[in-house]
Design a protein around this motif. Sequence first.
Motif, PDB file in Angstrom:
ATOM      1  N   ALA A  22       0.852  -1.191   0.000  1.00 11.96           N
ATOM      2  CA  ALA A  22       0.000   0.000   0.000  1.00 11.96           C
ATOM      3  C   ALA A  22       0.883   1.234   0.000  1.00 11.96           C
ATOM      4  O   ALA A  22       1.875   1.305   0.736  1.00 11.96           O
ATOM      5  N   LEU A  23       0.524   2.208  -0.842  1.00 11.87           N
ATOM      6  CA  LEU A  23       1.268   3.459  -0.925  1.00 11.87           C
ATOM      7  C   LEU A  23       0.523   4.562  -0.193  1.00 11.87           C
ATOM      8  O   LEU A  23      -0.678   4.453   0.064  1.00 11.87           O
ATOM      9  N   THR A  24       1.212   5.640   0.109  1.00 13.00           N
ATOM     10  CA  THR A  24       0.590   6.737   0.850  1.00 13.00           C
ATOM     11  C   THR A  24      -0.486   7.463   0.050  1.00 13.00           C
ATOM     12  O   THR A  24      -1.318   8.148   0.635  1.00 13.00           O
ATOM     13  N   ASP A  25      -0.507   7.288  -1.281  1.00  9.80           N
ATOM     14  CA  ASP A  25      -1.569   7.917  -2.082  1.00  9.80           C
ATOM     15  C   ASP A  25      -2.834   7.063  -2.137  1.00  9.80           C
ATOM     16  O   ASP A  25      -3.804   7.413  -2.798  1.00  9.80           O
ATOM     17  N   GLY A  26      -2.819   5.913  -1.451  1.00  7.61           N
ATOM     18  CA  GLY A  26      -3.982   5.034  -1.409  1.00  7.61           C
ATOM     19  C   GLY A  26      -3.967   3.917  -2.436  1.00  7.61           C
ATOM     20  O   GLY A  26      -4.786   3.003  -2.373  1.00  7.61           O
ATOM     21  N   SER A  27      -3.052   3.955  -3.402  1.00  7.81           N
ATOM     22  CA  SER A  27      -2.999   2.893  -4.404  1.00  7.81           C
ATOM     23  C   SER A  27      -2.363   1.643  -3.802  1.00  7.81           C
ATOM     24  O   SER A  27      -1.620   1.702  -2.819  1.00  7.81           O
ATOM     25  N   ARG A  28      -2.702   0.506  -4.404  1.00  8.70           N
ATOM     26  CA  ARG A  28      -2.184  -0.780  -3.937  1.00  8.70           C
ATOM     27  C   ARG A  28      -1.545  -1.513  -5.104  1.00  8.70           C
ATOM     28  O   ARG A  28      -2.073  -1.503  -6.216  1.00  8.70           O
ATOM     29  N   TRP A  29      -0.441  -2.165  -4.840  1.00  9.06           N
ATOM     30  CA  TRP A  29       0.313  -2.910  -5.840  1.00  9.06           C
ATOM     31  C   TRP A  29       0.631  -4.280  -5.266  1.00  9.06           C
ATOM     32  O   TRP A  29       0.578  -4.491  -4.055  1.00  9.06           O
ATOM     33  N   TYR A  30       0.993  -5.233  -6.148  1.00 12.45           N
ATOM     34  CA  TYR A  30       1.251  -6.597  -5.687  1.00 12.45           C
ATOM     35  C   TYR A  30       2.518  -7.148  -6.345  1.00 12.45           C
ATOM     36  O   TYR A  30       2.767  -6.926  -7.535  1.00 12.45           O
ATOM     37  N   ILE A  31       3.273  -7.872  -5.545  1.00 16.57           N
ATOM     38  CA  ILE A  31       4.409  -8.655  -6.027  1.00 16.57           C
ATOM     39  C   ILE A  31       4.403  -9.969  -5.258  1.00 16.57           C
ATOM     40  O   ILE A  31       4.097  -9.983  -4.052  1.00 16.57           O
ATOM     41  N   ASP A  32       4.680 -11.071  -5.959  1.00 13.28           N
ATOM     42  CA  ASP A  32       4.792 -12.345  -5.250  1.00 13.28           C
ATOM     43  C   ASP A  32       5.891 -12.212  -4.202  1.00 13.28           C
ATOM     44  O   ASP A  32       6.956 -11.642  -4.492  1.00 13.28           O
ATOM     45  N   PRO A  33       5.658 -12.707  -2.983  1.00 10.73           N
ATOM     46  CA  PRO A  33       6.662 -12.585  -1.924  1.00 10.73           C
ATOM     47  C   PRO A  33       8.013 -13.157  -2.357  1.00 10.73           C
ATOM     48  O   PRO A  33       8.085 -14.179  -3.037  1.00 10.73           O
ATOM     49  N   ILE A  34       9.061 -12.464  -1.954  1.00  4.77           N
ATOM     50  CA  ILE A  34      10.432 -12.821  -2.301  1.00  4.77           C
ATOM     51  C   ILE A  34      11.123 -13.354  -1.052  1.00  4.77           C
ATOM     52  O   ILE A  34      11.019 -12.768   0.021  1.00  4.77           O
ATOM     53  N   SER A  35      11.841 -14.458  -1.222  1.00  2.00           N
ATOM     54  CA  SER A  35      12.584 -15.031  -0.108  1.00  2.00           C
ATOM     55  C   SER A  35      13.984 -15.389  -0.601  1.00  2.00           C
ATOM     56  O   SER A  35      14.105 -16.130  -1.576  1.00  2.00           O
ATOM     57  N   PRO A  36      15.015 -14.879  -0.009  1.00  4.21           N
ATOM     58  CA  PRO A  36      15.076 -13.895   1.075  1.00  4.21           C
ATOM     59  C   PRO A  36      14.699 -12.511   0.557  1.00  4.21           C
ATOM     60  O   PRO A  36      14.716 -12.270  -0.648  1.00  4.21           O
ATOM     61  N   PRO A  37      14.380 -11.587   1.470  1.00 10.65           N
ATOM     62  CA  PRO A  37      14.008 -10.233   1.060  1.00 10.65           C
ATOM     63  C   PRO A  37      15.125  -9.571   0.249  1.00 10.65           C
ATOM     64  O   PRO A  37      16.303  -9.847   0.482  1.00 10.65           O
ATOM     65  N   PRO A  38      14.767  -8.699  -0.682  1.00 11.41           N
ATOM     66  CA  PRO A  38      15.786  -8.018  -1.486  1.00 11.41           C
ATOM     67  C   PRO A  38      16.519  -6.964  -0.675  1.00 11.41           C
ATOM     68  O   PRO A  38      16.021  -6.491   0.350  1.00 11.41           O
ATOM     69  N   SER A  39      17.695  -6.592  -1.142  1.00  7.33           N
ATOM     70  CA  SER A  39      18.377  -5.441  -0.547  1.00  7.33           C
ATOM     71  C   SER A  39      18.002  -4.228  -1.394  1.00  7.33           C
ATOM     72  O   SER A  39      17.729  -4.358  -2.588  1.00  7.33           O
TER      73      SER A  39
END
Length: 72
Positions: free
Chosen positions: A43-60
Motif C-alpha cells: 500500500a502506498l501513501t496515495d492510497g494505491s495498492r500494488w502486488y508482487i509475489d513474496p520474495i525469499s530472502p528479502p531483497p536489498s
Amino acid sequence: MPNVMIRKNETGALLFYVAKKDMEETIASVEQDSAERWGGEVALTDGSRWYIDPISPPPSFPTTLRFRRVDD
C-alpha cells in the motif's frame, strides 16, 4: 506489469518509483515484511495498492522489481 524501483530515503522509509509514470510515493505498508519474506500487497501513501509475489530472502535496497497494480 511495470518495473518499479524501490529505495530507502534519508529517514529509512521505502520509496516506490515508476519511471514511465514519473510517479514516486512512500510505501505505507507491505503485507509480508520479515527477515524471511518480503512482498505481497503493498500500500502506498496515495492510497494505491500494488502486488508482487513474496520474495525469499528479502531483497536489498535499492532494487528494481516488477509489480502489478491491484484493482479495487
